[in-house]
Design a protein around this motif. Structure first.
Motif, PDB file in Angstrom:
ATOM      1  N   ASP A   1       0.639  -1.217   0.082  1.00  0.00           N
ATOM      2  CA  ASP A   1      -0.058   0.280  -0.055  1.00  0.00           C
ATOM      3  C   ASP A   1       0.859   1.276   0.212  1.00  0.00           C
ATOM      4  OD1 ASP A   1      -2.406  -1.402   0.110  1.00  0.00           O
ATOM      5  OD2 ASP A   1      -2.427  -1.311   2.306  1.00  0.00           O
ATOM      6  N   CYS A   2       1.843   1.411   0.880  1.00  0.00           N
ATOM      7  CA  CYS A   2       2.647   2.681   0.808  1.00  0.00           C
ATOM      8  C   CYS A   2       3.433   2.674  -0.238  1.00  0.00           C
ATOM      9  CB  CYS A   2       3.813   2.205   2.075  1.00  0.00           C
ATOM     10  SG  CYS A   2       3.163   1.841   3.366  1.00  0.00           S
ATOM     11  N   THR A   3       3.731   1.691  -1.302  1.00  0.00           N
ATOM     12  CA  THR A   3       4.263   1.816  -2.506  1.00  0.00           C
ATOM     13  C   THR A   3       3.715   2.252  -3.386  1.00  0.00           C
ATOM     14  OG1 THR A   3       5.981  -0.053  -2.019  1.00  0.00           O
ATOM     15  CG2 THR A   3       5.656   0.429  -4.283  1.00  0.00           C
ATOM     16  N   ARG A   4       2.228   2.004  -3.356  1.00  0.00           N
ATOM     17  CA  ARG A   4       1.386   2.397  -4.339  1.00  0.00           C
ATOM     18  C   ARG A   4       0.936   3.982  -4.034  1.00  0.00           C
ATOM     19  NH1 ARG A   4      -3.986   1.077  -3.708  1.00  0.00           N
ATOM     20  NH2 ARG A   4      -3.820   0.026  -1.934  1.00  0.00           N
ATOM     21  N   MET A   5       1.178   4.274  -2.747  1.00  0.00           N
ATOM     22  CA  MET A   5       0.958   5.741  -2.330  1.00  0.00           C
ATOM     23  C   MET A   5       2.125   6.361  -2.847  1.00  0.00           C
ATOM     24  SD  MET A   5      -0.477   4.914   1.249  1.00  0.00           S
ATOM     25  CE  MET A   5      -0.629   6.615   2.073  1.00  0.00           C
ATOM     26  N   ILE A   6       3.302   6.122  -2.786  1.00  0.00           N
ATOM     27  CA  ILE A   6       4.604   6.739  -3.254  1.00  0.00           C
ATOM     28  C   ILE A   6       4.535   6.818  -4.529  1.00  0.00           C
ATOM     29  CG2 ILE A   6       7.077   6.290  -3.234  1.00  0.00           C
ATOM     30  CD1 ILE A   6       6.759   5.093  -0.496  1.00  0.00           C
ATOM     31  N   ASP A   7       4.163   5.838  -5.042  1.00  0.00           N
ATOM     32  CA  ASP A   7       4.068   5.776  -6.926  1.00  0.00           C
ATOM     33  C   ASP A   7       3.121   7.113  -7.378  1.00  0.00           C
ATOM     34  OD1 ASP A   7       6.029   3.998  -6.821  1.00  0.00           O
ATOM     35  OD2 ASP A   7       4.714   2.171  -7.430  1.00  0.00           O
ATOM     36  N   ALA A   8       2.010   6.821  -6.523  1.00  0.00           N
ATOM     37  CA  ALA A   8       0.766   7.886  -7.149  1.00  0.00           C
ATOM     38  C   ALA A   8       1.379   9.310  -6.871  1.00  0.00           C
ATOM     39  CB  ALA A   8      -0.349   7.483  -6.255  1.00  0.00           C
ATOM     40  N   ALA A   9       1.985   9.380  -5.902  1.00  0.00           N
ATOM     41  CA  ALA A   9       2.434  10.753  -5.718  1.00  0.00           C
ATOM     42  C   ALA A   9       3.838  11.194  -6.735  1.00  0.00           C
ATOM     43  CB  ALA A   9       3.335  11.092  -4.264  1.00  0.00           C
ATOM     44  N   LYS A  10       4.493  10.153  -6.879  1.00  0.00           N
ATOM     45  CA  LYS A  10       5.360  10.585  -8.154  1.00  0.00           C
ATOM     46  C   LYS A  10       4.899  10.937  -9.464  1.00  0.00           C
ATOM     47  CE  LYS A  10       9.670   8.379  -6.168  1.00  0.00           C
ATOM     48  NZ  LYS A  10       9.849   7.055  -5.456  1.00  0.00           N
ATOM     49  N   GLN A  11       4.105   9.774  -9.698  1.00  0.00           N
ATOM     50  CA  GLN A  11       3.294   9.879 -11.210  1.00  0.00           C
ATOM     51  C   GLN A  11       2.450  11.163 -11.457  1.00  0.00           C
ATOM     52  OE1 GLN A  11       1.272   6.292 -11.138  1.00  0.00           O
ATOM     53  NE2 GLN A  11       3.212   5.236 -11.281  1.00  0.00           N
ATOM     54  N   ASN A  12       2.011  11.751 -10.153  1.00  0.00           N
ATOM     55  CA  ASN A  12       1.265  13.063 -10.265  1.00  0.00           C
ATOM     56  C   ASN A  12       2.131  14.282  -9.876  1.00  0.00           C
ATOM     57  OD1 ASN A  12      -1.512  12.157 -11.186  1.00  0.00           O
ATOM     58  ND2 ASN A  12      -1.007  10.769  -9.606  1.00  0.00           N
ATOM     59  N   HIS A  13       3.421  14.058  -9.647  1.00  0.00           N
ATOM     60  CA  HIS A  13       4.393  15.270  -9.468  1.00  0.00           C
ATOM     61  C   HIS A  13       3.903  16.183  -8.059  1.00  0.00           C
ATOM     62  CE1 HIS A  13       5.958  14.113 -13.102  1.00  0.00           C
ATOM     63  NE2 HIS A  13       4.641  14.245 -13.831  1.00  0.00           N
ATOM     64  N   VAL A  14       3.529  15.284  -7.091  1.00  0.00           N
ATOM     65  CA  VAL A  14       3.038  15.873  -5.852  1.00  0.00           C
ATOM     66  C   VAL A  14       4.090  15.027  -4.713  1.00  0.00           C
ATOM     67  CG1 VAL A  14       0.831  16.618  -6.500  1.00  0.00           C
ATOM     68  CG2 VAL A  14       1.146  14.226  -5.564  1.00  0.00           C
ATOM     69  N   THR A  15       3.952  15.855  -3.824  1.00  0.00           N
ATOM     70  CA  THR A  15       4.697  15.286  -2.564  1.00  0.00           C
ATOM     71  C   THR A  15       3.833  14.494  -1.530  1.00  0.00           C
ATOM     72  OG1 THR A  15       4.403  17.392  -1.343  1.00  0.00           O
ATOM     73  CG2 THR A  15       6.292  17.124  -2.574  1.00  0.00           C
ATOM     74  N   LEU A  16       4.513  13.537  -0.983  1.00  0.00           N
ATOM     75  CA  LEU A  16       3.471  12.727   0.048  1.00  0.00           C
ATOM     76  C   LEU A  16       4.536  12.805   1.507  1.00  0.00           C
ATOM     77  CD1 LEU A  16       1.604  10.549   1.024  1.00  0.00           C
ATOM     78  CD2 LEU A  16       3.118   8.898  -0.196  1.00  0.00           C
ATOM     79  N   GLN A  17       3.935  13.376   2.369  1.00  0.00           N
ATOM     80  CA  GLN A  17       4.516  13.312   3.814  1.00  0.00           C
ATOM     81  C   GLN A  17       3.772  12.753   4.765  1.00  0.00           C
ATOM     82  OE1 GLN A  17       6.700  17.245   4.156  1.00  0.00           O
ATOM     83  NE2 GLN A  17       5.320  18.168   2.717  1.00  0.00           N
ATOM     84  N   ILE A  18       4.549  12.308   5.836  1.00  0.00           N
ATOM     85  CA  ILE A  18       3.605  11.576   7.180  1.00  0.00           C
ATOM     86  C   ILE A  18       3.466  12.503   7.999  1.00  0.00           C
ATOM     87  CG2 ILE A  18       3.555   9.889   8.216  1.00  0.00           C
ATOM     88  CD1 ILE A  18       3.459   9.041   5.435  1.00  0.00           C
ATOM     89  N   GLY A  19       2.563  12.434   8.882  1.00  0.00           N
ATOM     90  CA  GLY A  19       2.227  13.288  10.015  1.00  0.00           C
ATOM     91  C   GLY A  19       2.934  12.907  11.055  1.00  0.00           C
ATOM     92  N   TYR A  20       4.334  12.982  11.181  1.00  0.00           N
ATOM     93  CA  TYR A  20       5.168  12.678  11.954  1.00  0.00           C
ATOM     94  C   TYR A  20       5.664  13.758  12.998  1.00  0.00           C
ATOM     95  CZ  TYR A  20       5.969   7.566  10.631  1.00  0.00           C
ATOM     96  OH  TYR A  20       5.930   6.238  10.327  1.00  0.00           O
TER      97      TYR A  20
END
Ligand code: NAD
Length: 335
Positions: A108-127
């Protein structure tokens, strides 16, 4: 410029922490909401002056793509729904902040990372603890070997929870809460253990236990684990909805470095071989969101990227696997 943020999932954390934090941020502001609960809409609209055009439900949410007032979608739903909403937000061309723990599985994490890359947006975690001075000091001490190298690490995060009815029910269900306290609270211990160790473990052993079997029918009440590092060094940890604990501690050459309490929204206390830490208590969420917005505005790498969220899910899945099999689990493919 302040980036516009839409909160998706208006439960406890959005209501009591993130929305108030977004009133204090300098580089981001609350401009939209996404909710499946129509009764919350007028309350939020009035409280935060949110126009009709910036209100979405889970069905029409994809049309957020056309809204220039929203730059970031902040996903604050139960864990099991993080992948779906994060991927939809990325496909709508919005930057994503996703709450911890990132997602049920590494895939799931990989799918999320890939979706962000493909759509040229960033993905960050609420840490949020990556903006807390006590945790930053711990990271600095361990990175610089200020008090010498570590020999053992211990971490715990738990509290006796009684009320799992209503909304809180998802936390002890396999579908949305995944592995209960291990996901919800254990992710802080794993994070802490990795930034204390400043290296990755090669394997883990673990067990789980449940005292209140009538409540914990789908996920265990408590997980305990031991991460094993090069040279035979170990990091022990536990996460529980049955017993209380809240610390991260490292034995280092010159003594002990410890944060206790460690994981709250403030109120951290810390000690080093030099004595007590005397640091400021800060509004963690406001600093976190500002830091995340600045990374986007400046095009700089995030302190808390999706890859870090995935690394932690990899460790958590290893803990689950080790507990399920009773065997040591070897980590083979950290990126
Ligand atoms: P909550 O149960 O109070 O809120 C969850 C929200 O998601 C609710 O508004 C609910 O209506 C909505 N939702 C949408 N679909 C749902 C479904 N199918 N089932 C249940 N709820 C659904 O939970 P919370 O405490 O606000 O936690 C939300 C997220 O934030 C979780 O990922 C949690 O781990 C994270 N969180 C992070 C921190 C932190 O310190 N970073 C603190 C608390 C919670």
């Amino acid at each position: 410029k302040k980036l516009g943020v839409a909160l998706l999932g208006l439960g406890d954390y959005s209501t009591h922490q993130l929305a108030p934090a977004l009133q204090k941020t300098r580089f981001a502001k609350l401009t939209g909401i996404v909710t499946g609960s129509p009764e919350k809409v007028p309350v939020w609209q009035e409280k935060y002056a949110i126009p009709d055009t910036n209100v979405y439900n889970y069905e029409n949410f994809d049309s957020i793509a056309d809204n220039p007032e929203i730059d970031i979608v902040y996903v604050v739903t139960p864990t099991g729904l993080h992948p779906e909403f994060s991927i939809r937000a990325a496909k709508a061309g919005k930057h994503v902040i996703c709450e911890k723990p990132m997602a049920p599985t590494v895939e799931d994490c990989t799918r999320m990372i890939d979706a962000a890359k493909q759509n040229h947006v960033t993905l960050q975690i609420g840490y949020r603890l990556h903006w807390d001075p006590y945790h930053l000091r711990l990271m600095e001490i361990m990175k610089s070997n200020e008090f010498g190298p570590w020999s053992s690490i211990s971490a715990a995060n738990g509290g006796r929870m009684e009320n799992f009815t209503g909304l809180n029910r998802w936390r002890i269900g396999k579908e949305l809460g995944i592995a209960g306290a291990l996901y919800d609270l254990g992710v802080y211990c794993v994070q802490g253990q990795l930034y204390t160790a400043q290296e990755l473990p090669h394997s883990v052993t673990a067990r789980h236990s449940t005292e209140r079997t009538e409540i914990f029918t789908e996920v265990p009440e408590t997980y305990e684990w031991t991460l094993e590092f090069a040279g035979g060094r170990k990091a022990e940890g536990w996460a529980s909805y049955g017993k209380s604990g809240n610390w991260i501690r490292a034995e280092v050459e010159k003594g002990t470095v410890e944060l206790q309490p460690s994981y709250g929204y403030g109120g951290q206390k810390g000690t080093t071989p030099d004595g007590p830490m005397t640091l400021d208590h800060v509004p963690q969420q406001a600093l976190q969101i500002d830091g995340q917005a600045q990374a986007i505005l400046r095009g700089e790498p995030s302190r808390v990227p999706g890859e870090m969220g995935r690394r932690d899910i990899r460790v958590i899945r290893g803990i689950m696997e080790a507990a399920a099999t009773g065997q040591s689990f070897e980590f083979t493919d950290f990126e």
